[in-house]
Design an enzyme around this catalytic site. Sequence first.
Site, PDB file in Angstrom:
ATOM      1  N   SER A 164       0.847  -1.188   0.000  1.00 21.87           N
ATOM      2  CA  SER A 164       0.000   0.000   0.000  1.00 21.87           C
ATOM      3  C   SER A 164       0.880   1.234   0.000  1.00 21.87           C
ATOM      4  O   SER A 164       2.007   1.210   0.516  1.00 21.87           O
ATOM      5  CB  SER A 164      -0.896   0.020   1.244  1.00 21.87           C
ATOM      6  OG  SER A 164      -1.557   1.269   1.375  1.00 21.87           O
ATOM      7  N   TYR A 179      -2.515  -0.246  10.264  1.00 18.25           N
ATOM      8  CA  TYR A 179      -2.602  -0.632   8.855  1.00 18.25           C
ATOM      9  C   TYR A 179      -1.312  -0.289   8.123  1.00 18.25           C
ATOM     10  O   TYR A 179      -0.727  -1.125   7.421  1.00 18.25           O
ATOM     11  CB  TYR A 179      -3.789   0.070   8.194  1.00 18.25           C
ATOM     12  CG  TYR A 179      -3.901  -0.211   6.709  1.00 18.25           C
ATOM     13  CD1 TYR A 179      -4.441  -1.410   6.253  1.00 18.25           C
ATOM     14  CD2 TYR A 179      -3.447   0.711   5.760  1.00 18.25           C
ATOM     15  CE1 TYR A 179      -4.531  -1.683   4.895  1.00 18.25           C
ATOM     16  CE2 TYR A 179      -3.535   0.447   4.404  1.00 18.25           C
ATOM     17  CZ  TYR A 179      -4.079  -0.744   3.975  1.00 18.25           C
ATOM     18  OH  TYR A 179      -4.154  -1.007   2.624  1.00 18.25           O
ATOM     19  N   LYS A 183       1.465  -2.897   6.374  1.00 15.91           N
ATOM     20  CA  LYS A 183       1.834  -2.858   4.965  1.00 15.91           C
ATOM     21  C   LYS A 183       3.317  -2.528   4.781  1.00 15.91           C
ATOM     22  O   LYS A 183       3.944  -2.994   3.815  1.00 15.91           O
ATOM     23  CB  LYS A 183       0.966  -1.843   4.224  1.00 15.91           C
ATOM     24  CG  LYS A 183      -0.499  -2.281   4.101  1.00 15.91           C
ATOM     25  CD  LYS A 183      -0.618  -3.601   3.342  1.00 15.91           C
ATOM     26  CE  LYS A 183      -2.059  -3.981   3.081  1.00 15.91           C
ATOM     27  NZ  LYS A 183      -2.188  -5.229   2.286  1.00 15.91           N
TER      28      LYS A 183
END
Length: 274
Positions: A164, A179, A183
């Site tokens: 990401s 998050y 990633k």
Amino acid sequence: MSSSTTTEAASASQTSTVPQTQVTLGSKVIAITGANRGIGLGIAECCLSNGAERVYSIDIGETGEEFLALSQRYPGRLHALNANVTEEETITAAVEKIIAETGAIHGMVVNAGRTHHKAALDFTKEEIENLFNVNLFGAFYTARAAARAFIKLGIKGSIVFTASMASYRPNKRVPSTPYGASKAGIRNMTHTLAMEWAQYGIRVNSVSPGLVKTAMTYWVPQQPDWEQQLKYYGGFPRLAEVQELGGAYVYLLSDAASYTTSIDIPVNGVIGSE
């Protein structure tokens, strides 16, 4: 040059790999985790349109209308298997079933993931663990199951992670520390596994999407200041369609990328890049 030297040179030439100059997945069997919908299904569509013999979605949920429509466009080439990426034995079983049905597996797209955006101080322990269990631990289990299959079959396979743009820097409007950290771990995993598994001819790479139009991002263009945000970001003034990511995955899965490993390809149109 002696005759023996000439013979050795000719033999080496015959056994050397001839580089593939065409980006195609012809005759390849590809597995994609989390491909029943969203980005994963867009990747599946691109793989199929670029000649993949079979594409398998490995997902914990049920398939929907979009999956059915795509399977009807490519009869007998798109399949769904049920597995939970946080349980390594279920991923291994899914890979073994693919091999039993097709005799091979050539590529694994490690795509299954979760997102949750809120202030770091507000995350619960359960929310953090859920993100890491799927995004990081599940990704590792999936990659390892694929690598073990490649090694057993003697196939120089390709593993492509979905990372990401949040792995590079936070999005100021929708931060998510767990998050982004998960990633970022994916990108480090990409480099480390590429180094470890190069001896088997296995290539490991990743793709970092920016903001993509999926069920998880429906709210983004609905924000009252969305037009102002687009001016702030610059770049293409829209979210990406899921199919627009597929070209990067197709290249990394193809034999045209036979000397490409340990890289990340950002596909972000600048949107979501800072």
